[in-house]
Design a protein around this motif. Structure first.
Motif, PDB file in Angstrom:
ATOM      1  N   LEU A  85       0.764  -1.284  -0.108  1.00  0.00           N
ATOM      2  CA  LEU A  85       0.090   0.052   0.106  1.00  0.00           C
ATOM      3  C   LEU A  85       0.768   1.282  -0.115  1.00  0.00           C
ATOM      4  O   LEU A  85       0.656   2.297  -0.471  1.00  0.00           O
ATOM      5  N   SER A  86       1.857   1.276   0.773  1.00  0.00           N
ATOM      6  CA  SER A  86       2.670   2.291   0.802  1.00  0.00           C
ATOM      7  C   SER A  86       3.435   2.574  -0.420  1.00  0.00           C
ATOM      8  O   SER A  86       3.560   3.882  -0.848  1.00  0.00           O
ATOM      9  N   ILE A  87       4.200   1.717  -0.772  1.00  0.00           N
ATOM     10  CA  ILE A  87       4.785   1.863  -2.027  1.00  0.00           C
ATOM     11  C   ILE A  87       3.764   2.265  -3.280  1.00  0.00           C
ATOM     12  O   ILE A  87       4.117   3.040  -4.197  1.00  0.00           O
ATOM     13  N   GLY A  88       2.739   1.797  -2.971  1.00  0.00           N
ATOM     14  CA  GLY A  88       1.654   2.094  -4.297  1.00  0.00           C
ATOM     15  C   GLY A  88       1.290   3.527  -4.074  1.00  0.00           C
ATOM     16  O   GLY A  88       0.990   4.294  -5.154  1.00  0.00           O
ATOM     17  N   ASN A  96      -7.029   1.206 -10.379  1.00  0.00           N
ATOM     18  CA  ASN A  96      -7.568  -0.317 -10.574  1.00  0.00           C
ATOM     19  C   ASN A  96      -6.567  -1.015  -9.677  1.00  0.00           C
ATOM     20  O   ASN A  96      -6.810  -1.975  -8.811  1.00  0.00           O
ATOM     21  N   SER A  97      -5.292  -0.817  -9.573  1.00  0.00           N
ATOM     22  CA  SER A  97      -4.373  -1.219  -8.862  1.00  0.00           C
ATOM     23  C   SER A  97      -4.462  -1.024  -7.408  1.00  0.00           C
ATOM     24  O   SER A  97      -4.407  -2.177  -6.686  1.00  0.00           O
ATOM     25  N   PHE A  98      -4.897   0.156  -7.173  1.00  0.00           N
ATOM     26  CA  PHE A  98      -5.150   0.517  -5.764  1.00  0.00           C
ATOM     27  C   PHE A  98      -6.424  -0.154  -5.107  1.00  0.00           C
ATOM     28  O   PHE A  98      -6.431  -0.588  -4.049  1.00  0.00           O
ATOM     29  N   ASP A  99      -7.414  -0.351  -6.120  1.00  0.00           N
ATOM     30  CA  ASP A  99      -8.682  -0.875  -5.541  1.00  0.00           C
ATOM     31  C   ASP A  99      -8.297  -2.198  -5.251  1.00  0.00           C
ATOM     32  O   ASP A  99      -9.027  -2.654  -4.389  1.00  0.00           O
ATOM     33  N   LEU A 100      -7.412  -3.070  -5.945  1.00  0.00           N
ATOM     34  CA  LEU A 100      -7.136  -4.417  -5.496  1.00  0.00           C
ATOM     35  C   LEU A 100      -6.605  -4.486  -4.227  1.00  0.00           C
ATOM     36  O   LEU A 100      -7.231  -5.414  -3.383  1.00  0.00           O
ATOM     37  N   LEU A 101      -5.778  -3.645  -3.797  1.00  0.00           N
ATOM     38  CA  LEU A 101      -5.085  -3.791  -2.445  1.00  0.00           C
ATOM     39  C   LEU A 101      -6.107  -3.284  -1.593  1.00  0.00           C
ATOM     40  O   LEU A 101      -6.175  -3.890  -0.289  1.00  0.00           O
ATOM     41  N   LYS A 102      -6.934  -2.254  -1.777  1.00  0.00           N
ATOM     42  CA  LYS A 102      -8.103  -1.751  -0.721  1.00  0.00           C
ATOM     43  C   LYS A 102      -8.967  -3.018  -0.424  1.00  0.00           C
ATOM     44  O   LYS A 102      -9.178  -3.175   0.513  1.00  0.00           O
ATOM     45  N   ASP A 123      -7.669  -1.983  10.867  1.00  0.00           N
ATOM     46  CA  ASP A 123      -6.237  -1.528  11.561  1.00  0.00           C
ATOM     47  C   ASP A 123      -6.421  -0.035  10.964  1.00  0.00           C
ATOM     48  O   ASP A 123      -6.482   0.378   9.971  1.00  0.00           O
ATOM     49  N   PHE A 124      -5.925   0.837  11.984  1.00  0.00           N
ATOM     50  CA  PHE A 124      -5.849   2.366  11.777  1.00  0.00           C
ATOM     51  C   PHE A 124      -5.035   2.703  10.636  1.00  0.00           C
ATOM     52  O   PHE A 124      -5.246   3.466   9.833  1.00  0.00           O
ATOM     53  N   LEU A 125      -3.646   2.189  10.587  1.00  0.00           N
ATOM     54  CA  LEU A 125      -2.767   2.580   9.813  1.00  0.00           C
ATOM     55  C   LEU A 125      -3.145   2.027   8.457  1.00  0.00           C
ATOM     56  O   LEU A 125      -3.037   2.684   7.321  1.00  0.00           O
ATOM     57  N   LEU A 126      -3.390   0.784   8.085  1.00  0.00           N
ATOM     58  CA  LEU A 126      -4.008   0.601   6.762  1.00  0.00           C
ATOM     59  C   LEU A 126      -5.046   1.277   6.094  1.00  0.00           C
ATOM     60  O   LEU A 126      -4.956   1.640   5.220  1.00  0.00           O
ATOM     61  N   ARG A 127      -6.027   1.577   7.088  1.00  0.00           N
ATOM     62  CA  ARG A 127      -7.433   2.459   6.628  1.00  0.00           C
ATOM     63  C   ARG A 127      -6.888   3.959   6.415  1.00  0.00           C
ATOM     64  O   ARG A 127      -7.425   4.487   5.499  1.00  0.00           O
ATOM     65  N   TYR A 128      -6.181   4.151   7.377  1.00  0.00           N
ATOM     66  CA  TYR A 128      -5.457   5.724   6.972  1.00  0.00           C
ATOM     67  C   TYR A 128      -4.821   5.916   5.514  1.00  0.00           C
ATOM     68  O   TYR A 128      -5.165   6.798   4.924  1.00  0.00           O
ATOM     69  N   LEU A 129      -4.037   4.921   5.178  1.00  0.00           N
ATOM     70  CA  LEU A 129      -3.657   4.816   4.018  1.00  0.00           C
ATOM     71  C   LEU A 129      -4.294   4.666   2.619  1.00  0.00           C
ATOM     72  O   LEU A 129      -4.269   5.565   1.772  1.00  0.00           O
ATOM     73  N   ILE A 130      -5.509   3.973   3.153  1.00  0.00           N
ATOM     74  CA  ILE A 130      -6.624   3.934   1.908  1.00  0.00           C
ATOM     75  C   ILE A 130      -7.246   5.134   1.890  1.00  0.00           C
ATOM     76  O   ILE A 130      -7.796   5.462   0.750  1.00  0.00           O
ATOM     77  N   HIS A 131      -7.536   5.670   3.051  1.00  0.00           N
ATOM     78  CA  HIS A 131      -8.538   7.081   3.072  1.00  0.00           C
ATOM     79  C   HIS A 131      -8.010   8.140   2.262  1.00  0.00           C
ATOM     80  O   HIS A 131      -8.546   8.790   1.732  1.00  0.00           O
ATOM     81  N   TYR A 132      -6.652   8.053   2.012  1.00  0.00           N
ATOM     82  CA  TYR A 132      -5.837   8.997   1.291  1.00  0.00           C
ATOM     83  C   TYR A 132      -6.459   8.996  -0.164  1.00  0.00           C
ATOM     84  O   TYR A 132      -6.515   9.844  -0.914  1.00  0.00           O
ATOM     85  N   ARG A 133      -6.867   7.919  -0.824  1.00  0.00           N
ATOM     86  CA  ARG A 133      -7.149   7.623  -2.026  1.00  0.00           C
ATOM     87  C   ARG A 133      -8.633   7.631  -2.183  1.00  0.00           C
ATOM     88  O   ARG A 133      -9.275   7.522  -3.262  1.00  0.00           O
ATOM     89  N   ASP A 134      -9.266   6.996  -0.976  1.00  0.00           N
ATOM     90  CA  ASP A 134     -10.654   6.659  -0.876  1.00  0.00           C
ATOM     91  C   ASP A 134     -11.337   7.341   0.343  1.00  0.00           C
ATOM     92  O   ASP A 134     -11.341   7.001   1.461  1.00  0.00           O
TER      93      ASP A 134
END
Length: 236
Positions: free
Chosen positions: A96-99, A107-113, A123-134
């Motif tokens: 996620l971080s590299i992405g 499309n690629s980000f949504d696969l990870l999401k 998890d706070f950290l994973l969801r924080y990273l996803i929130h940046y894009r969604d």
């Protein structure tokens, strides 16, 4: 130019060649139906893990971003089949971080999401990273489920930019490496075999990018992927 000075360019070249040979060996056995049926998934899973290690080793060795991005996208395309977010937290976190730093397509980000959101973990950290894009993905009601060392990033995320940079530097220099003492890769650079592919706090780079931090003071700080944060300004 090499990015990780724990090993030299020759080491990383030989490491990557070694892992590519292992992938080829596994793939030949799969193609020849020489793998027991109950082992096929495990072998394919191992191939994907080796590709991930090659990606990180490539970054460590100074590989161009164009090549790294192509390798990254290939790994993402297969992640839903072979990666379990509950069993390999750091791998999902790093991907996620590299992405985020590579500004991958939706499309690629949504696969990870989807991998993260389908998990039972909130998890706070994973969801924080996803929130940046969604922005529809909430993270404020979540907690750091993997406390060491990641909970210290709360001192970064919840602060103003100037304080955040100081806290992030402290995380990198005082918390990150020792906080991963129970990881399989901890101190792996001391092994006689070629097992080491690089020590990188990719989540630190992603957070710096998300927060638009002035990270000049972090350039050269161990474990910080400075040029990946600024990859569009870098050659390749």
């Amino acid at each position: 130019m090499i990015r990780d000075y724990i090993k030299d360019e020759l080491y990383f070249k030989e490491y990557i060649a070694q892992q590519k040979q292992r992938i080829e060996k596994f793939q030949l056995k799969l193609d020849a139906n020489e793998v027991a049926e109950n082992r096929v998934f495990a072998v394919k899973e191992k191939i994907e893990a080796l590709k991930f290690q090659i990606l990180v080793a490539g970054y460590s060795s100074g590989e161009r971003f164009g090549t790294l991005k192509g390798q990254y996208e290939e790994i993402v395309a297969n992640m839903a089949d072979f990666w379990d977010v509950d069993a390999s937290y750091s791998d999902i976190l790093w991907m996620l971080s590299i992405g985020i730093m590579l500004e991958i397509d939706d499309n690629s980000f949504d696969l990870l999401k989807d991998l993260v959101l389908q998990s039972e973990e909130q998890d706070f950290l994973l969801r924080y990273l996803i929130h940046y894009r969604d922005r529809d993905v909430d993270f404020m009601s979540s907690q750091f489920l993997h406390e060491a060392p990641y909970m210290y990033l709360g001192d970064v995320i919840n602060k103003d930019q100037n304080t955040a940079v100081i806290s992030l530097k402290n995380y990198l220099t005082e918390k990150w490496y020792e906080g991963n003492a129970d990881s399989g890769w901890f101190d792996i650079h001391n092994e006689k075999e070629k097992l080491y592919y690089g020590y990188w706090s990719f989540e630190s780079g992603a957070i710096a990018k998300i927060m638009d931090l002035d990270d000049d003071v972090l350039k050269g700080v161990p474990f910080y992927p400075y040029d990946l944060v600024h990859y569009k300004n870098s050659e390749g």
